[in-house]
Design an enzyme around this catalytic site. Structure first.
Site, PDB file in Angstrom:
ATOM      1  N   THR A 116      -6.920  14.110   0.859  1.00 58.88           N
ATOM      2  CA  THR A 116      -5.556  13.676   1.154  1.00 58.88           C
ATOM      3  C   THR A 116      -4.526  14.285   0.214  1.00 58.88           C
ATOM      4  OG1 THR A 116      -4.138  11.709   1.016  1.00 58.88           O
ATOM      5  CG2 THR A 116      -6.149  11.617  -0.243  1.00 58.88           C
ATOM      6  N   ASP A 117      -3.287  14.398   0.695  1.00 59.17           N
ATOM      7  CA  ASP A 117      -2.184  14.876  -0.164  1.00 59.17           C
ATOM      8  C   ASP A 117      -1.889  13.907  -1.295  1.00 59.17           C
ATOM      9  OD1 ASP A 117      -0.944  12.824   1.295  1.00 59.17           O
ATOM     10  OD2 ASP A 117       0.606  14.079   2.183  1.00 59.17           O
ATOM     11  N   GLU A 118      -2.392  12.648  -1.173  1.00 58.87           N
ATOM     12  CA  GLU A 118      -2.069  11.646  -2.199  1.00 58.87           C
ATOM     13  C   GLU A 118      -2.685  11.979  -3.547  1.00 58.87           C
ATOM     14  OE1 GLU A 118      -1.976   7.585  -1.243  1.00 58.87           O
ATOM     15  OE2 GLU A 118      -1.243   7.923   0.789  1.00 58.87           O
ATOM     16  N   TYR A 142      -6.720   3.993  -4.540  1.00 57.00           N
ATOM     17  CA  TYR A 142      -7.191   4.809  -3.409  1.00 57.00           C
ATOM     18  C   TYR A 142      -7.140   6.294  -3.760  1.00 57.00           C
ATOM     19  CZ  TYR A 142      -6.740   7.629   0.831  1.00 57.00           C
ATOM     20  OH  TYR A 142      -6.873   8.627   1.773  1.00 57.00           O
ATOM     21  N   LYS A 146     -10.105   9.084  -4.197  1.00 50.52           N
ATOM     22  CA  LYS A 146     -10.207  10.330  -3.419  1.00 50.52           C
ATOM     23  C   LYS A 146     -10.243  11.540  -4.360  1.00 50.52           C
ATOM     24  CE  LYS A 146     -10.232  10.799   0.478  1.00 50.52           C
ATOM     25  NZ  LYS A 146     -11.358  10.788   1.457  1.00 50.52           N
TER      26      LYS A 146
HETATM   27  P1  NAD Z   1     -10.300   4.888   8.731  1.00 49.62           P
HETATM   28  O1  NAD Z   1     -10.152   3.818   7.715  1.00 49.62           O
HETATM   29  O2  NAD Z   1      -9.670   4.732  10.071  1.00 49.62           O
HETATM   30  O3  NAD Z   1     -11.867   5.169   8.999  1.00 49.62           O
HETATM   31  C1  NAD Z   1     -12.794   5.206   7.972  1.00 49.62           C
HETATM   32  C2  NAD Z   1     -14.176   5.102   8.606  1.00 49.62           C
HETATM   33  O4  NAD Z   1     -15.167   5.220   7.560  1.00 49.62           O
HETATM   34  C3  NAD Z   1     -14.432   3.770   9.315  1.00 49.62           C
HETATM   35  O5  NAD Z   1     -15.043   3.999  10.565  1.00 49.62           O
HETATM   36  C4  NAD Z   1     -15.375   3.028   8.375  1.00 49.62           C
HETATM   37  O6  NAD Z   1     -16.242   2.136   9.044  1.00 49.62           O
HETATM   38  C5  NAD Z   1     -16.144   4.193   7.750  1.00 49.62           C
HETATM   39  N1  NAD Z   1     -16.707   3.872   6.426  1.00 49.62           N
HETATM   40  C6  NAD Z   1     -16.100   3.259   5.392  1.00 49.62           C
HETATM   41  N2  NAD Z   1     -16.947   3.136   4.344  1.00 49.62           N
HETATM   42  C7  NAD Z   1     -18.113   3.736   4.737  1.00 49.62           C
HETATM   43  C8  NAD Z   1     -19.355   3.948   4.090  1.00 49.62           C
HETATM   44  N3  NAD Z   1     -19.577   3.539   2.830  1.00 49.62           N
HETATM   45  N4  NAD Z   1     -20.331   4.584   4.774  1.00 49.62           N
HETATM   46  C9  NAD Z   1     -20.120   4.999   6.070  1.00 49.62           C
HETATM   47  N5  NAD Z   1     -18.965   4.811   6.717  1.00 49.62           N
HETATM   48  C10 NAD Z   1     -17.964   4.187   6.059  1.00 49.62           C
HETATM   49  O7  NAD Z   1      -9.816   6.226   8.022  1.00 49.62           O
HETATM   50  P2  NAD Z   1      -9.011   7.472   8.588  1.00 49.62           P
HETATM   51  O8  NAD Z   1      -7.570   7.172   8.537  1.00 49.62           O
HETATM   52  O9  NAD Z   1      -9.638   7.903   9.857  1.00 49.62           O
HETATM   53  O10 NAD Z   1      -9.309   8.542   7.448  1.00 49.62           O
HETATM   54  C11 NAD Z   1     -10.465   9.354   7.509  1.00 49.62           C
HETATM   55  C12 NAD Z   1     -10.506  10.225   6.266  1.00 49.62           C
HETATM   56  O11 NAD Z   1      -9.325  11.034   6.210  1.00 49.62           O
HETATM   57  C13 NAD Z   1     -10.527   9.457   4.950  1.00 49.62           C
HETATM   58  O12 NAD Z   1     -11.364  10.121   4.059  1.00 49.62           O
HETATM   59  C14 NAD Z   1      -9.093   9.496   4.456  1.00 49.62           C
HETATM   60  O13 NAD Z   1      -9.051   9.438   3.043  1.00 49.62           O
HETATM   61  C15 NAD Z   1      -8.664  10.854   4.977  1.00 49.62           C
HETATM   62  N6  NAD Z   1      -7.225  10.997   5.261  1.00 49.62           N
HETATM   63  C16 NAD Z   1      -6.586  10.087   6.053  1.00 49.62           C
HETATM   64  C17 NAD Z   1      -5.239  10.283   6.363  1.00 49.62           C
HETATM   65  C18 NAD Z   1      -4.475   9.299   7.204  1.00 49.62           C
HETATM   66  O14 NAD Z   1      -3.251   9.372   7.246  1.00 49.62           O
HETATM   67  N7  NAD Z   1      -5.133   8.388   7.917  1.00 49.62           N
HETATM   68  C19 NAD Z   1      -4.566  11.402   5.867  1.00 49.62           C
HETATM   69  C20 NAD Z   1      -5.266  12.324   5.049  1.00 49.62           C
HETATM   70  C21 NAD Z   1      -6.604  12.110   4.783  1.00 49.62           C
HETATM   71  O1  DAU Z   2      -0.727  10.828   2.792  1.00 50.16           O
HETATM   72  C1  DAU Z   2      -2.013  10.691   3.335  1.00 50.16           C
HETATM   73  C2  DAU Z   2      -2.391   9.233   3.271  1.00 50.16           C
HETATM   74  O2  DAU Z   2      -1.543   8.579   4.207  1.00 50.16           O
HETATM   75  C3  DAU Z   2      -3.847   8.954   3.584  1.00 50.16           C
HETATM   76  O3  DAU Z   2      -4.636   9.539   2.583  1.00 50.16           O
HETATM   77  C4  DAU Z   2      -4.114   7.456   3.635  1.00 50.16           C
HETATM   78  O4  DAU Z   2      -5.445   7.212   4.071  1.00 50.16           O
HETATM   79  C5  DAU Z   2      -3.148   6.825   4.622  1.00 50.16           C
HETATM   80  O5  DAU Z   2      -3.295   5.413   4.585  1.00 50.16           O
HETATM   81  C6  DAU Z   2      -1.702   7.187   4.277  1.00 50.16           C
HETATM   82  O6  DAU Z   2      -1.273   6.585   3.041  1.00 50.16           O
HETATM   83  P1  DAU Z   2       0.210   5.970   2.868  1.00 50.16           P
HETATM   84  O7  DAU Z   2       0.202   4.989   1.774  1.00 50.16           O
HETATM   85  O8  DAU Z   2       1.239   7.041   2.820  1.00 50.16           O
HETATM   86  O9  DAU Z   2       0.324   5.288   4.319  1.00 50.16           O
HETATM   87  P2  DAU Z   2       0.797   3.844   4.791  1.00 50.16           P
HETATM   88  O10 DAU Z   2       0.697   3.857   6.279  1.00 50.16           O
HETATM   89  O11 DAU Z   2       0.127   2.730   4.076  1.00 50.16           O
HETATM   90  O12 DAU Z   2       2.335   3.857   4.361  1.00 50.16           O
HETATM   91  C7  DAU Z   2       3.227   4.874   4.774  1.00 50.16           C
HETATM   92  C8  DAU Z   2       4.584   4.587   4.139  1.00 50.16           C
HETATM   93  O13 DAU Z   2       5.102   3.385   4.692  1.00 50.16           O
HETATM   94  C9  DAU Z   2       4.520   4.355   2.632  1.00 50.16           C
HETATM   95  O14 DAU Z   2       5.674   4.883   2.008  1.00 50.16           O
HETATM   96  C10 DAU Z   2       4.482   2.857   2.508  1.00 50.16           C
HETATM   97  C11 DAU Z   2       5.337   2.393   3.687  1.00 50.16           C
HETATM   98  N1  DAU Z   2       4.954   1.067   4.234  1.00 50.16           N
HETATM   99  C12 DAU Z   2       3.661   0.874   4.614  1.00 50.16           C
HETATM  100  C13 DAU Z   2       3.260  -0.355   5.111  1.00 50.16           C
HETATM  101  C14 DAU Z   2       1.808  -0.587   5.516  1.00 50.16           C
HETATM  102  C15 DAU Z   2       5.912   0.079   4.360  1.00 50.16           C
HETATM  103  O15 DAU Z   2       7.105   0.270   4.018  1.00 50.16           O
HETATM  104  N2  DAU Z   2       5.515  -1.142   4.853  1.00 50.16           N
HETATM  105  C16 DAU Z   2       4.222  -1.409   5.221  1.00 50.16           C
HETATM  106  O16 DAU Z   2       3.942  -2.564   5.655  1.00 50.16           O
END
Ligand code: NAD
Ligand code: DAU
Length: 330
Positions: A116-118, A142, A146
């Site tokens: 992730t970019d985080e 988190y 990562k």
């Molecule tokens: P998500 O939370 O929707 O899905 C995560 C999945 O992993 C779930 O199906 C969960 O059951 C499974 N899981 C959790 N712990 C596990 C374990 N110990 N063993 C096996 N399975 C397990 O997540 P997502 O949003 O689909 O993100 C997927 C990946 O992409 C993550 O690694 C996240 O850090 C990364 N990512 C997400 C975003 C985003 O915006 N959602 C952006 C950049 C990177």
């Molecule tokens: O940037 C990549 C990441 O994006 C991924 O690695 C993470 O898995 C994914 O959860 C996401 O992280 P963020 O913290 O950026 O996403 P989130 O959806 O939690 O929040 C997006 C923005 O919105 C952030 O600035 C916080 C704000 N927010 C979020 C929630 C849930 C609110 O203002 N209110 C809320 O209730």
């Protein structure tokens, strides 16, 4: 190719599994089915399913039998939950990644680790976007977990010569995202006339990346990435409040639902990625956030209440209370 997709029952992993299966690849999913895992996400995807934990070497060996590659999506993925309870994040996002690397090492598999970019932390307004060489400065449990997983990958490449790569993607949006994250939470709350809890001033900025563009990038890295390399996957930068206003427009919800609430501790103000390295490999995004991407996502949630409504009960209610009750009380 037979490919192990860990976390394949989650949001991005299930889109990736669908994409590979549509191309005739043999998809094996290993997923622990935490609160975020949902087998319904895979109901139209040809795959072999194993319920298990990536931190369990036996479960990994069983699921990975005969596979040529691992793509690791499995993670605890929500920043707010990591603030409420960091331990599970270390276990899955750091230790789980290490168990997968150990398997890749001994069985000579290619592994793509989805990150992730985080991990780069805050990027001040006006400062240049992060390249793959930028320092890691994670802010939340988190993103620190990562970053820990990423560093395991880097170490396994250097020390053991494992054929592993990392992608670092921006905030991803699209269908099938668990309704705890900003977009699906606000869209579904807007449909139900529930409060839209904006953290702090709402001036934070995120890059929005369509899930199909994110999966295309990961597939490209799997097939054509140079071993040991890291690739950023950027999105389109928007301020949170601008996104909230778009959601109000698209759902027709009452603007009075918006409530500015106590900020997220350690909240990063801005992320910004330079993805020229990935573009040089041949990637370019096909979806535009304002030019249809967000609209199509809102339409999907409008048409799939049967998918998200059941998720907003049980465990979710307890989480929601803990996360928002005090913030939203007058
Ligand atoms: P998500 O939370 O929707 O899905 C995560 C999945 O992993 C779930 O199906 C969960 O059951 C499974 N899981 C959790 N712990 C596990 C374990 N110990 N063993 C096996 N399975 C397990 O997540 P997502 O949003 O689909 O993100 C997927 C990946 O992409 C993550 O690694 C996240 O850090 C990364 N990512 C997400 C975003 C985003 O915006 N959602 C952006 C950049 C990177
Ligand atoms: O940037 C990549 C990441 O994006 C991924 O690695 C993470 O898995 C994914 O959860 C996401 O992280 P963020 O913290 O950026 O996403 P989130 O959806 O939690 O929040 C997006 C923005 O919105 C952030 O600035 C916080 C704000 N927010 C979020 C929630 C849930 C609110 O203002 N209110 C809320 O209730």
């Amino acid at each position: 190719m037979r490919i192990l997709v860990t976390g394949g029952a989650g949001f991005i992993g299930s889109h990736f599994a669908r994409r590979l299966a549509a191309q005739g690849e043999e998809v094996v999913v290993l997923d622990r089915l935490t609160y975020a895992g949902n087998r319904a996400n895979l109901e139209d995807v040809a795959h072999e399913f194993h319920q298990g934990d990536i931190a369990d070497p036996r479960a990994v060996a069983e699921a990975a039998a005969g596979c040529e590659a691992i793509v690791n999506f499995a993670a605890e993925s929500h920043v707010d939950r990591s603030i409420l309870g960091p331990a599970e994040f270390i276990r899955t996002d750091v230790m789980g990644a290490q168990v997968l690397l150990e398997h890749a090492r001994h069985n000579k598999l290619r592994m793509v680790h989805v990150s992730t970019d985080e991990v780069y932390g805050d990027v001040p307004l006006g400062a240049p976007a992060c390249t793959e060489e930028s320092p890691l400065r994670p802010s939340s449990p988190y993103s620190a977990s990562k970053a820990g997983g990423d560093l395991q990958v880097v170490a396994y490449v250097r020390t053991f010569g494992v054929d592993a790569l990392i992608t670092r993607g921006a905030n991803t949006y699209g269908s099938h995202q668990y309704p705890e994250k900003f977009l699906p939470l606000f869209i579904t709350n807007a449909f139900d006339g529930q409060p839209l809890p904006v953290y702090g001033d709402g001036r934070q900025r995120r890059e929005w990346l369509h899930v199909e563009d994110h999966c295309a990038a990961i597939e490209l890295v799997l097939r054509a990435g140079a071993s040991g390399e890291i690739y950023n996957v950027s999105g389109q930068e928007r301020e949170n409040m601008d996104v909230v206003r778009r959601i109000l427009d698209l759902t027709g919800a009452n603007p009075d639902l918006v409530q500015h609430v106590a900020d997220r501790p350690g909240h990063d103000r801005r992320y910004a990625l330079d993805s020229s390295k990935l573009r040089a490999l041949g990637w370019s995004p096909k979806h535009s956030f304002d030019g249809g991407g967000l609209e199509e996502t809102v339409a999907w949630y409008r048409g799939h209440r049967e998918w998200w409504e059941p998720l907003k009960s049980g465990e979710y209610r307890a989480y929601y209370e803990q996360q928002y009750a005090a913030r939203l009380s007058p």
